[in-house]
Structure formats: structure tokens, C-alpha cells
Design an enzyme around this catalytic site. Sequence first.
Site, PDB file in Angstrom:
ATOM      1  N   HIS A 155       0.809  -1.226   0.000  1.00  0.00           N
ATOM      2  CA  HIS A 155       0.000   0.000   0.000  1.00  0.00           C
ATOM      3  C   HIS A 155       0.841   1.275   0.000  1.00  0.00           C
ATOM      4  O   HIS A 155       0.535   2.233   0.706  1.00  0.00           O
ATOM      5  CB  HIS A 155      -0.922   0.000   1.225  1.00  0.00           C
ATOM      6  CG  HIS A 155      -2.000  -1.034   1.163  1.00  0.00           C
ATOM      7  ND1 HIS A 155      -2.729  -1.421   2.259  1.00  0.00           N
ATOM      8  CD2 HIS A 155      -2.465  -1.769   0.129  1.00  0.00           C
ATOM      9  CE1 HIS A 155      -3.598  -2.349   1.891  1.00  0.00           C
ATOM     10  NE2 HIS A 155      -3.457  -2.578   0.610  1.00  0.00           N
TER      11      HIS A 155
HETATM   12  C1  LIG Z   1       0.149  -7.110  -4.859  1.00  0.00           C
HETATM   13  C2  LIG Z   1      -0.744  -5.979  -4.468  1.00  0.00           C
HETATM   14  C3  LIG Z   1      -1.897  -6.244  -3.745  1.00  0.00           C
HETATM   15  C4  LIG Z   1      -2.753  -5.197  -3.372  1.00  0.00           C
HETATM   16  N1  LIG Z   1      -3.957  -5.475  -2.817  1.00  0.00           N
HETATM   17  C5  LIG Z   1      -4.869  -4.490  -2.655  1.00  0.00           C
HETATM   18  C6  LIG Z   1      -6.206  -4.780  -2.309  1.00  0.00           C
HETATM   19  O1  LIG Z   1      -6.598  -5.938  -2.157  1.00  0.00           O
HETATM   20  N2  LIG Z   1      -7.079  -3.739  -2.158  1.00  0.00           N
HETATM   21  C7  LIG Z   1      -6.683  -2.447  -2.321  1.00  0.00           C
HETATM   22  O2  LIG Z   1      -7.496  -1.546  -2.119  1.00  0.00           O
HETATM   23  N3  LIG Z   1      -5.411  -2.136  -2.662  1.00  0.00           N
HETATM   24  C8  LIG Z   1      -4.514  -3.135  -2.885  1.00  0.00           C
HETATM   25  N4  LIG Z   1      -3.263  -2.831  -3.333  1.00  0.00           N
HETATM   26  C9  LIG Z   1      -2.867  -1.419  -3.461  1.00  0.00           C
HETATM   27  C10 LIG Z   1      -3.511  -0.683  -4.639  1.00  0.00           C
HETATM   28  O3  LIG Z   1      -3.623  -1.519  -5.764  1.00  0.00           O
HETATM   29  C11 LIG Z   1      -2.669   0.561  -4.942  1.00  0.00           C
HETATM   30  O4  LIG Z   1      -2.634   1.396  -3.807  1.00  0.00           O
HETATM   31  C12 LIG Z   1      -3.223   1.395  -6.102  1.00  0.00           C
HETATM   32  O5  LIG Z   1      -3.413   0.580  -7.234  1.00  0.00           O
HETATM   33  C13 LIG Z   1      -2.251   2.519  -6.418  1.00  0.00           C
HETATM   34  O6  LIG Z   1      -2.747   3.261  -7.490  1.00  0.00           O
HETATM   35  P1  LIG Z   1      -1.849   4.364  -8.217  1.00  0.00           P
HETATM   36  O7  LIG Z   1      -2.703   4.966  -9.256  1.00  0.00           O
HETATM   37  O8  LIG Z   1      -1.239   5.238  -7.194  1.00  0.00           O
HETATM   38  O9  LIG Z   1      -0.643   3.534  -8.872  1.00  0.00           O
HETATM   39  P2  LIG Z   1      -0.655   2.306  -9.853  1.00  0.00           P
HETATM   40  O10 LIG Z   1      -2.006   1.679  -9.919  1.00  0.00           O
HETATM   41  O11 LIG Z   1       0.483   1.438  -9.462  1.00  0.00           O
HETATM   42  O12 LIG Z   1      -0.421   2.948 -11.283  1.00  0.00           O
HETATM   43  C14 LIG Z   1       0.774   3.547 -11.702  1.00  0.00           C
HETATM   44  C15 LIG Z   1       0.900   3.318 -13.208  1.00  0.00           C
HETATM   45  O13 LIG Z   1       1.919   4.155 -13.712  1.00  0.00           O
HETATM   46  C16 LIG Z   1       2.745   3.412 -14.587  1.00  0.00           C
HETATM   47  N5  LIG Z   1       4.059   4.063 -14.596  1.00  0.00           N
HETATM   48  C17 LIG Z   1       4.973   4.104 -13.599  1.00  0.00           C
HETATM   49  N6  LIG Z   1       6.058   4.784 -13.978  1.00  0.00           N
HETATM   50  C18 LIG Z   1       5.818   5.213 -15.245  1.00  0.00           C
HETATM   51  C19 LIG Z   1       6.572   5.978 -16.172  1.00  0.00           C
HETATM   52  N7  LIG Z   1       7.804   6.445 -15.879  1.00  0.00           N
HETATM   53  N8  LIG Z   1       6.038   6.229 -17.398  1.00  0.00           N
HETATM   54  C20 LIG Z   1       4.800   5.760 -17.720  1.00  0.00           C
HETATM   55  N9  LIG Z   1       4.040   5.014 -16.863  1.00  0.00           N
HETATM   56  C21 LIG Z   1       4.555   4.759 -15.640  1.00  0.00           C
HETATM   57  C22 LIG Z   1       2.737   2.028 -13.971  1.00  0.00           C
HETATM   58  O14 LIG Z   1       3.173   1.041 -14.900  1.00  0.00           O
HETATM   59  C23 LIG Z   1       1.302   1.891 -13.546  1.00  0.00           C
HETATM   60  O15 LIG Z   1       0.490   1.384 -14.570  1.00  0.00           O
HETATM   61  C24 LIG Z   1      -2.390  -3.854  -3.700  1.00  0.00           C
HETATM   62  C25 LIG Z   1      -1.227  -3.592  -4.433  1.00  0.00           C
HETATM   63  C26 LIG Z   1      -0.421  -4.634  -4.837  1.00  0.00           C
HETATM   64  C27 LIG Z   1       0.821  -4.326  -5.644  1.00  0.00           C
END
Ligand SMILES: Cc1cc2nc3c(=O)[nH]c(=O)nc-3n(C[C@H](O)[C@H](O)[C@H](O)COP(=O)(O)OP(=O)(O)OC[C@H]3O[C@@H](n4cnc5c(N)ncnc54)[C@H](O)[C@@H]3O)c2cc1C
Length: 537
Positions: free
Chosen positions: A461
Site C-alpha cells: 500500500h
Molecule cells: C500485490 C498488491 C496487492 C494489493 N492489494 C490491494 C487490495 O486488495 N485492495 C486495495 O485496495 N489495494 C490493494 N493494493 C494497493 C492498490 O492496488 C494501490 O494502492 C493502487 O493501485 C495505487 O494506485 P496508483 O494509481 O497510485 O498507482 P498504480 O495503480 O500502481 O499505477 C501507476 C501506473 O503508472 C505506470 N508508470 C509508472 N512509472 C511510469 C513511467 N515512468 N512512465 C509511464 N508510466 C509509468 C505504472 O506502470 C502503472 O500502470 C495492492 C497492491 C499490490 C501491488
Amino acid sequence: MESFEFIVVGAGSAGCVVADRLSAAGHTVLVLEAGGADDDVFVKAPALFAGLFQGPHDWNYNSEPEPGLFGRRVFLPRGKMLGGSSSMNAMIYMRGSRADFDGWSSEYGATGWSYDDVLPHFTASENNAEFVDSFHGNEGGLNVTARRWLSPHADAFIESAVEAGIERNPDFNGAEQEGVGLFQLTAKDGRRCSAADAFLRPALERPQVTLITHATVHRVVVDDGAAVGVVYEHEGALHTVSVEREVILSAGAYNTPQILMLSGIGPAEHLAEVGIPVLIDSPNVGQHLQDHPLTILHWDTDQGDTLSDLADPALFEQWMADGSGKISSAAAEAAVLWKSDESLDSADFQMVFVPGYFWEHGWRRPTTSGLTIALSYNRPTSRGSVRLRSADPSDAPRIVSNLLSEEREVDAVVRAIGLVDRITAGGPLAKALGERVNPGRGVGADNLKDWIRAETQHMYHASCTARIGTPDDGVVDPELRVHGIRGLRVVDASVMPRITSGNTNAPTIMIGERGAAFILDAADEAAAVPRVSVSAV
Ligand SMILES: Cc1cc2nc3c(=O)[nH]c(=O)nc-3n(C[C@H](O)[C@H](O)[C@H](O)COP(=O)(O)OP(=O)(O)OC[C@H]3O[C@@H](n4cnc5c(N)ncnc54)[C@H](O)[C@@H]3O)c2cc1C
């Protein structure tokens, strides 16, 4: 040079929402995603998410040695594909408590982020199949539902918790978060519903959305104090694209601060160390990283109805046929949300029941059947950091989560294990439990804290690395604009001032909704003054 009104960096939980909302309002949007398609069957199959770890859809990071965990390096998976981590996660739908958002507003100056402010943004995204009330939405793109397969041990866990004095809670996202009950999942018909399913695919139906996959953004181009484009790598070449209104960083809590620092926006001393010219000295970029420490207890069981036989091809065939059976279970079935200290304003523990072993990220495969209770410490106070290893964008960032760096956090885990002892001592669950194998026989009161530090991982997280605050204590203002640069926002889990006390996907999707609303308000207000365009890489 091609230009778009908005560029969204990262098609993850938040980025997909932003792309959807901005394009629905008629704006042109370029989405740049470093990963590829989300077409791996492990993405759709709820119980198999750990099969994505260390594969092509995972950023596959590891922490630096963790001081609070005896110097262990901890594995840090993140989704690298459409949907980002929402395509890899365990699908638990948990928003956090009312106190989380009220605390953001009252303690961290995040005006406009109190519970009452954010609730409409949660419900706007949601299509809840079970609850129809003022806490839920039923017309959004994100499908939220009960699981299709439920182990009888989950009921036993709930009954035993009730016998131990915990109240039943039918809805962790309703009026109260505390209590014992079943999780809801982001799923439909036994298959994952990621942010890409819920928001990006509908957005891609619109001609004003352009998506480029395998496009890794290296830096934001800044001219005269304004973001005017980005540089990204695609098929081995560098490209520059210009933006007319705003660049939105939604690359997640590890990569968003990485991109900011590669762009010269970060702690000046650190940027000098790695040889990056300083554009804005922003000392809080990459600081304040939070995650939930997760301490996992296991028991052997001689009972059936566990997830120990997930490798059986018949189960996979059943799920492929109609989305039913054990593969449709995302492992974590039930939970107790509990205050280890009555003076707290909300639960600090989420005790997750799994009808199988979930050990070392699913890699350690015991030969026996087992049951798991995993303790997520939901109100950590430790803060870590994300720093650059070098000025090379292909180098993984240096990440230290600093889990359990404060003794009081370990004391809280000890109290939570006390409650687990009470729940497992009697009631129907006790009948299913064999020997407790972790912590095993060699662990007692004198070495329990060492065992906790030796075994704890995190709950996946990561958040707070570009948090809302003033220029002195944060990176973005409450409308998610990066301090010191015009036309640049962060919209993802990085902006949380303090980690929510629950799983972080739902609040990050809410941040996507809230962020998009701020951007659209600003776009409505702004006269369409053409911005300077990029002239050189
Ligand atoms: C294994 C796992 C289990 C989890 N289980 C849960 C759960 O059961 N329930 C829950 O609520 N949360 C869960 N989480 C946490 C939740 O999924 C994350 O907090 C949330 O998805 C984060 O969203 P975000 O938009 O911040 O980042 P992300 O969803 O990680 O998105 C970031 C995106 O940016 C892209 N990116 C990164 N750097 C670059 C770059 N330089 N150029 C272009 N693109 C880039 C990445 O490839 C990715 O697609 C879990 C996470 C993981 C990894």
C-alpha cells in the site's frame, strides 16, 4: 509536434479515472503507460494474483535494507500494465475510516478532503451489487461485489470473533468500519474489475483519447515555470510531446516522485548528489512514504475447503467456464477491524482471514493445508522515502519503507496477536485449526517482538510520497498542483497526507475522481490561452 490538452502519465488506479473524466468532458488526452496490455489470465483470475509477481507485468522492486526489520530487503511488487496495481492487487474494496479523511483535512491542511467532501467521489465511481444506500453508488464503472466462492472457515472465523466480543459489521464501507465481516471485492462474475476495465476501456471509445503503451516517461519538460510537455521512451527512442493545459503524474507512489526528481523537482541536495540540475528545491518529494506493516500467522489444518489445491487444473477449468469456484476467491475473505487502543478515533488493525496459506508473497508453498490470519497495522507512524539511485531513468529508485521503525508499532502488533489468541482459542474456528506453524513452538513472550520484526512484510500500500501540504511540508496543494510549477499535478496514491486505515485502491480511485474534478474546474475557468510549446528534448 503533436500536442494534447492533457497528458496523463501512468494508466493505473488513478490515471485511468483521470483519463476517463477529462475525455468525457471533451478534452484531448494522451495516456502514456510504461507497461503493456493487461491480457494475462492471472490478471483476471482473482485467486492467482500472486502469479504476476516478478513477471513482465511487475515493476519488481525491492527495498533497501529495512532498519526495523533486521536489515531485510522487502519485495515491493507494483503493477506495470494497463490498470497498474489495480490489475495485480488482491481486489479488497476498503475505503478507510471517516477519521482518515477528516484527519487529512484537520491535521494536514487538506482542505476539501474531509469524509463528507470525499464520499460523493467514492460513490461516483462505484457500482455496488449489494448495498443500495447513501454510502454507496450503483451507477459507476467500478464493479464491487461479494465473492462467488466462500470457504466455510470464513464463517467460522466470524463466529469465533463474535464469541471473542467483536461486533458483526455487514459493510466495512458503511456507517462504521469497525467489527467483523466479509470483504467486498472489485470484481464482476468472478473476474477482476480493474481501473482499466472500469474507466480506461470506456475512455478509449472516445476519439479524443490516445493511449501509448510501453511508453516510459523520463521527465516533465518545464519552460518558464510551467510544464509544457514530457519526454518519454518508446521502442528504444526518445520522444517529446507537448501539452496545452496540464501534465498529470499518476505513476504511483514509487514512480511519481522518481519522475519529479528526474525533472529537477525534489530535494536540492539529493538532486545534486545524482547530478540532476535543480529546477525547484522541493524537499518533500519522495519523503513521508507509508505502507501498512503486515504480520502473518499460520495454522495447519486437516479440514478441506481451503485454497491449498489451487493448482488443480479442474478448478481453473471451472473458473474459465463460468467464473465460479475457488479461483474466483481473491484469498482474503473476512476481516476484523479492531482498535488495539480504545483512545484511537478508528480501528488500527485489519485482521485478514485467508482460507489457505499466504506466506512470503505466496511463494512459500507448504505441503500441508493451512489457514492464515494476517495482521495489517493500519495506523503506522513510521515514514520512509523514495530516492534516485542515479540520473538514469531506467535505474530502480532507492526505496526504504521504514516499516516498524518505531517500537510502539511493534507493541501494537503484540496487542493484536493477543486478540488473535482469543479468537482462535474457542468457537468454531478452533475446531479447524491444527498446530500453529508461524509463529512456531520456539516463539514465546520473550522473543515475540523479534519474530515480528523478522517476519513482517507490507500490505502493498505504498503512498504519501508527494503528499498534500504547504511548500514546507508537502509537494502538492489541496487541489493537487505541484508547488512551484504551473500546469503540473500529481493524482495518485502519492498525494495522501497520511495513509488511510484500509486498503488503498478505492481511496486512490477516489483521488482520481477528486483530482479530475479539480482539473475540470480549472479548465472551465481558464481562458484558452495557448501555452509555450516544447522546442527541444
Ligand atoms: C500485490 C498488491 C496487492 C494489493 N492489494 C490491494 C487490495 O486488495 N485492495 C486495495 O485496495 N489495494 C490493494 N493494493 C494497493 C492498490 O492496488 C494501490 O494502492 C493502487 O493501485 C495505487 O494506485 P496508483 O494509481 O497510485 O498507482 P498504480 O495503480 O500502481 O499505477 C501507476 C501506473 O503508472 C505506470 N508508470 C509508472 N512509472 C511510469 C513511467 N515512468 N512512465 C509511464 N508510466 C509509468 C505504472 O506502470 C502503472 O500502470 C495492492 C497492491 C499490490 C501491488
